[in-house]
Write an enzyme that holds these catalytic residues in place. Structure first.
Site, PDB file in Angstrom:
ATOM      1  N   ASN A   9       0.866  -1.182   0.000  1.00 43.58           N
ATOM      2  CA  ASN A   9       0.000   0.000   0.000  1.00 43.58           C
ATOM      3  C   ASN A   9       0.903   1.232   0.000  1.00 43.58           C
ATOM      4  OD1 ASN A   9      -1.817   2.038   0.465  1.00 43.58           O
ATOM      5  ND2 ASN A   9      -2.403   1.365   2.524  1.00 43.58           N
ATOM      6  N   LYS A  11       0.086   4.214  -0.219  1.00 39.07           N
ATOM      7  CA  LYS A  11      -0.583   5.362   0.421  1.00 39.07           C
ATOM      8  C   LYS A  11      -0.418   6.627  -0.450  1.00 39.07           C
ATOM      9  CE  LYS A  11      -0.220   3.110   4.853  1.00 39.07           C
ATOM     10  NZ  LYS A  11      -0.119   3.208   6.317  1.00 39.07           N
ATOM     11  N   HIS A  95      -9.687   1.057   5.058  1.00 42.61           N
ATOM     12  CA  HIS A  95      -8.389   1.200   5.729  1.00 42.61           C
ATOM     13  C   HIS A  95      -8.570   2.126   6.936  1.00 42.61           C
ATOM     14  CE1 HIS A  95      -4.245   2.337   6.498  1.00 42.61           C
ATOM     15  NE2 HIS A  95      -3.891   1.253   5.834  1.00 42.61           N
ATOM     16  N   GLU A  97      -6.886   4.484   8.001  1.00 36.25           N
ATOM     17  CA  GLU A  97      -6.680   5.913   7.719  1.00 36.25           C
ATOM     18  C   GLU A  97      -7.939   6.517   7.099  1.00 36.25           C
ATOM     19  OE1 GLU A  97      -2.970   5.359   5.639  1.00 36.25           O
ATOM     20  OE2 GLU A  97      -2.066   4.799   7.548  1.00 36.25           O
ATOM     21  N   GLU A 167      -5.339  -4.937  10.683  1.00 37.19           N
ATOM     22  CA  GLU A 167      -4.329  -3.892  10.870  1.00 37.19           C
ATOM     23  C   GLU A 167      -4.631  -3.120  12.152  1.00 37.19           C
ATOM     24  OE1 GLU A 167      -2.237  -2.638   6.985  1.00 37.19           O
ATOM     25  OE2 GLU A 167      -4.024  -1.421   7.206  1.00 37.19           O
ATOM     26  N   GLY A 173       2.523   2.335  10.909  1.00 35.90           N
ATOM     27  CA  GLY A 173       3.457   3.448  10.774  1.00 35.90           C
ATOM     28  C   GLY A 173       4.191   3.813  12.055  1.00 35.90           C
ATOM     29  N   SER A 213       3.488  -2.005  10.439  1.00 33.71           N
ATOM     30  CA  SER A 213       4.944  -2.021  10.653  1.00 33.71           C
ATOM     31  C   SER A 213       5.602  -3.342  10.248  1.00 33.71           C
ATOM     32  CB  SER A 213       5.288  -1.670  12.101  1.00 33.71           C
ATOM     33  OG  SER A 213       4.884  -0.344  12.385  1.00 33.71           O
TER      34      SER A 213
HETATM   35  P1  13P Z   1       3.001   0.461   7.699  1.00 29.02           P
HETATM   36  O1  13P Z   1       3.505  -0.826   7.120  1.00 29.02           O
HETATM   37  O2  13P Z   1       3.715   1.673   7.189  1.00 29.02           O
HETATM   38  O3  13P Z   1       2.913   0.385   9.194  1.00 29.02           O
HETATM   39  O4  13P Z   1       1.493   0.638   7.175  1.00 29.02           O
HETATM   40  C1  13P Z   1       0.627  -0.420   7.291  1.00 29.02           C
HETATM   41  C2  13P Z   1      -0.590  -0.112   6.507  1.00 29.02           C
HETATM   42  O5  13P Z   1      -1.364   0.734   6.876  1.00 29.02           O
HETATM   43  C3  13P Z   1      -0.793  -0.826   5.250  1.00 29.02           C
HETATM   44  O6  13P Z   1      -2.065  -0.609   4.756  1.00 29.02           O
END
Ligand code: 13P
Length: 253
Positions: A9, A11, A95, A97, A167, A173, A213
């Site tokens: 992803n 992002k 997601h 976010e 997740e 992150g 992560s």
């Molecule tokens: P990270 O791997 O940067 O922690 O992000 C995970 C994520 O949100 C994947 O969709």
């Protein structure tokens, strides 16, 4: 045995030139790799050129989000038909976010899941608890609500088409991944919930990925667990070497 699935992803990162460069390098690096499904989810603006680069390769393309109407006066939104048009076979849905920053609801997730299945796009439904919810002992209740509303009213034919990504928000992150034991507990809970409460048949191998992560140092420890069918990778998917190392650790030897 289900084929592991690793999704990158990206992002809101990478302009089109570096996105295309990374996609080309991935195509080269993964040319001889088998035994794992690999999907990348670039930002909307790079979907078309990246789709052209990966179209004859083993990589698949995913959207990060879409709106559940097919077209119309929805300024600023992107339809799933548009994602399909540029080569997407998958899309992330719900997601954290999107949920935390843009107010997406479980009801909206459900509309998107149905729309994706109708269009033959694999929905990757993201669930997970915040740190506050975990500390309050509300992890399972949170995930239960996300699943019961988000996956409501799927037919028996539709159910096998799903992918679920666990997740935990506190692991995204932050550099602090959930331990394999924590992930296994939740994946087992999700699997049991799908069968006992949502009527999924036990034979249906819905893939449950872990995200939060994941990097080249911890991926082997996580992905060797049979309960963990793959990874949804954010930051580490922007780096060719780390992402390829994660993909390699997903392959069953
Ligand atoms: P990270 O791997 O940067 O922690 O992000 C995970 C994520 O949100 C994947 O969709």
């Amino acid at each position: 045995m289900t084929t592991p699935l690793v999704i990158g992803n990206w992002k809101m990162n990478l302009l089109t030139a570096p996105a295309c460069e990374l996609a080309k390098s991935l195509v080269d690096q993964l040319a001889d790799v088998s035994g794992v499904d690999v999907v990348i989810a670039p930002p909307f603006t790079s979907l078309y050129p990246v789709g052209q680069i990966i179209k004859s390769s083993r990589l698949c393309l995913a959207g990060q989000n879409f709106y559940y109407e097919s077209n119309g006066a929805y300024t600023g939104e992107v339809a799933l038909e548009m994602l399909k048009d540029v080569g997407c076979d998958y899309s992330l849905i719900g997601h954290s976010e999107r949920r935390c920053l843009f107010g997406e609801s479980d009801e909206g997730v459900n509309k998107k899941v149905h729309h994706a299945i109708d269009l033959g796009i694999t929905p990757v439904v993201c669930v997970g608890e915040t740190l506050e919810q975990r500390n309050a002992g509300a992890t399972l209740a949170t995930i239960e609500t996300q699943l019961s509303i988000g996956l409501a009213d799927l037919s028996q034919e539709e159910k096998p088409r799903l992918v679920i990504a666990y997740e935990p928000v506190w692991a995204i992150g932050t550099g602090v991944n959930a331990t394999p034991e924590q992930v296994i507990e939740i994946h087992k809970f999700i699997r049991k919930y799908l069968v006992e409460r949502l009527g999924f048949s036990e034979e249906v191998g819905v893939r449950i990925l872990y995200g939060g992560s994941v990097n080249s140092e911890n991926s082997e420890q996580l992905l060797r667990e049979k309960e963990i069918d793959g990874a949804l990778v954010g930051g580490a998917s922007l780096n060719l070497e780390s992402f390829c190392a994660i993909i390699n650790s997903a392959i069953e030897i």
